[in-house]
Scaffold this active site. Structure first.
Site, mmCIF file in Angstrom:
data_model
loop_
_atom_site.group_PDB
_atom_site.id
_atom_site.type_symbol
_atom_site.label_atom_id
_atom_site.label_comp_id
_atom_site.label_asym_id
_atom_site.label_seq_id
_atom_site.Cartn_x
_atom_site.Cartn_y
_atom_site.Cartn_z
ATOM 1 N N ARG A 12 0.760 -1.098 -0.311
ATOM 2 C CA ARG A 12 -0.081 0.318 -0.358
ATOM 3 C C ARG A 12 0.466 1.260 0.272
ATOM 4 N NH1 ARG A 12 -1.122 5.162 2.021
ATOM 5 N NH2 ARG A 12 -0.426 3.973 4.275
ATOM 6 N N ASP A 13 1.433 1.291 0.902
ATOM 7 C CA ASP A 13 2.470 3.170 1.146
ATOM 8 C C ASP A 13 3.442 2.657 0.197
ATOM 9 O OD1 ASP A 13 3.007 5.074 2.316
ATOM 10 O OD2 ASP A 13 3.538 5.152 4.124
ATOM 11 N N HIS A 204 4.796 4.519 13.354
ATOM 12 C CA HIS A 204 5.144 4.808 12.009
ATOM 13 C C HIS A 204 6.107 5.810 11.335
ATOM 14 C CE1 HIS A 204 3.722 5.197 7.011
ATOM 15 N NE2 HIS A 204 4.110 5.914 7.284
ATOM 16 N N HIS A 206 9.124 7.023 8.871
ATOM 17 C CA HIS A 206 10.783 6.703 7.717
ATOM 18 C C HIS A 206 11.706 7.180 7.792
ATOM 19 C CE1 HIS A 206 7.086 7.648 4.417
ATOM 20 N NE2 HIS A 206 6.557 7.268 5.413
ATOM 21 N N CYS A 237 8.319 10.382 0.108
ATOM 22 C CA CYS A 237 7.349 10.903 -0.060
ATOM 23 C C CYS A 237 7.885 12.259 -1.359
ATOM 24 C CB CYS A 237 7.365 11.810 1.339
ATOM 25 S SG CYS A 237 8.423 13.644 1.089
ATOM 26 N N ASN A 246 10.201 4.888 3.475
ATOM 27 C CA ASN A 246 9.669 4.325 5.181
ATOM 28 C C ASN A 246 10.967 3.461 5.569
ATOM 29 O OD1 ASN A 246 7.238 4.137 3.725
ATOM 30 N ND2 ASN A 246 6.257 3.637 4.799
#
Lengths: 312, 312
Positions: A12-13, A204, A206, A237, A246
């Site tokens: 997903r991410d 979460h 990064h 990002c 991540n």
């Protein structure tokens, strides 16, 4: 051995910002492989508009075809009630909702104010509850906003409080663009546990500025037990081209296991999966342990050294 | 604000394994630029055989031409008495000596047993002392050996003890191939400070498995004040192709400064130097902050968001 629970977010991410569509068969095979690696949870896909995120346009098919392993929760991201209905139809084990703690980031990312996001997500929570499905809320930019800068910890707590009052099961506090540092993480982790000790609390991170695993360390030292990670460190990002994404799942599991934590992860198996990722996405990925091997994977002693050793 | 002292090793530890010779003018210009960035120490070069490390064959010329900034110590690596004599002639502020705590690694790297290395380095220490120049001893593979595996902390302490008895000023405890994990670092840092609190204690980490800054965090939490770092994260080890090298100086300084430590580093200036490194070595380097910018370097708010914000 203290237990740490890992949530894999690569499909997903990680995938959502990849430029090339990953075929549905490959996604299903990857989730199935990850299901055998010992994760507590896998964020499989997002039920969003196929126009908004074409990469995840096959959400229904992926959720319908994956082989579900008992003990692994399959969660999906949903942005609105329509997404929630699709997710419930797909029999997702959990619905993950997102908004930013930074007003500017929420406007940039979701095109609405935080208050409007909250009002919309309250309906999503209600839909999930009617479907007897637990909800997790991810609060983005909780450690800083790339446009607005500092985000006050009390704002994070205040938004978390509003969602907690709706009866969500879990909160994920996200360092969306890798701005968090370990001191900040310790303070946040303590405040979160003090207020929301009854909820599933996930962090979460990064690795945008190299602090990812230092932040994990600070968090586990403060008692946090749940982390998101992305296979190979995929994700990231758009504000930091060339930077890491991540935190890398296998690097995180490796560090925690070396430290004596029980992550539930079968690391050799996970590394075999991770080593397939560059060919799936068509480029190198930031993860280190897949390249270097585990600390305990030894290298052969050169013959010349064996001779020197014998004659020493 | 607690003071942390950083030692830049890029032109020695970073460059020594680069395949292409970096011109002497470039090396001198780079050291001169680094001298203005606030380091406590710079390891400039090594007085080794030009045949062994052709990249550093210009050691005399580099040491002779750099512009020395008061407050910065210029150290050099020396493997033997001949190297020490050359280093003393070059007016190095410190001589750095190296041996491995792992017998196998010492044999592989230096072609002699540790006992033989110690006997040879004892003479080097004496030579330095006659030249009234302080000595630092770097103990490699102190957190694990890529061939032999675990290295006992008591072996590290025992070798450190032997060098401490010779009257060296400092000890650098090196995680040569990135095997250390934060728990191990905490235990080592505490043992070192207990026994060698009167010496300059430096930790030298590699980011081979992504744990570099987590290990720095564990070390500063345990009271360590000195770290080696390499611009851009250059360096590394031949056992892990594709993996990261030394911890990245600017990423380390960035994390510590965000946490409130005084590193002495002028980070914007250092980042400008770091951004020149890929063109000096002809390839991308692992450092993250040079790519992503500091956490506090904000991005402009898109016009569409400003409008939404105004109408919200």
């Amino acid at each position: 051995m203290k237990r740490i629970f890992l949530n894999e977010v690569v499909t997903r991410d990680g995938f959502q910002i990849e430029p090339e569509f990953v075929p549905t068969d490959t996604k299903v095979a990857l989730v199935d492989a990850l299901s055998e690696c010992g994760y507590a949870k896998i964020e499989v896909t997002a039920f969003v508009s196929p126009k908004a995120i074409p990469m995840l346009r096959d959400a229904e098919e992926v959720m319908g075809r994956i082989r579900r392993v008992p003990g692994v929760e399959y969660t999906v991201l949903v942005p609105n009630v329509r997404g929630a209905e699709r997710a419930l139809e797909s029999k997702a084990d959990e619905l993950n909702l997102v908004m930013s703690v930074s007003e500017i980031h929420n406007l940039a990312n979701l095109r609405m104010t935080r208050d409007k996001s909250f009002a919309a997500l309250r309906e999503v929570v209600r839909t999930a509850q009617q479907g007897h499905t637990p909800v997790n809320v991810s609060l983005s930019t909780a450690f800083g906003c790339p446009m607005a800068g500092e985000v006050a910890q009390q704002d994070v707590i205040a938004w978390a409080e509003r969602y907690a009052e709706l009866g969500v099961r879990g909160l994920t506090i996200c360092d969306t663009t890798g701005m968090a540092h370990p001191g900040q993480v310790s303070r946040m982790a303590e405040a979160l546990q003090q207020r929301f000790g009854h909820l599933q609390l996930t962090l979460h991170f990064h690795n945008t500025r190299g602090m990812g695993l230092a932040n994990v360390l600070a968090a586990v030292q403060s008692g946090i037990e749940r982390f998101d990670g992305s296979l190979g460190g995929l994700g990231g990002c758009p504000y930091a081209p060339g930077a890491s994404g991540n935190i890398c799942s296998e690097d995180t599991a490796h560090m925690l296991q070396e430290m004596g934590y029980d992550t539930g992860i079968d690391l050799p198996r996970l590394l075999r999966v991770a080593r397939q990722l560059p060919s799936i996405v068509g480029h190198d990925v930031p993860g280190q342990v897949a390249k270097a091997g585990r600390s305990r994977d030894l290298h052969p002693v050169p013959a010349a050294v064996t001779e020197l050793l014998a004659s020493a």
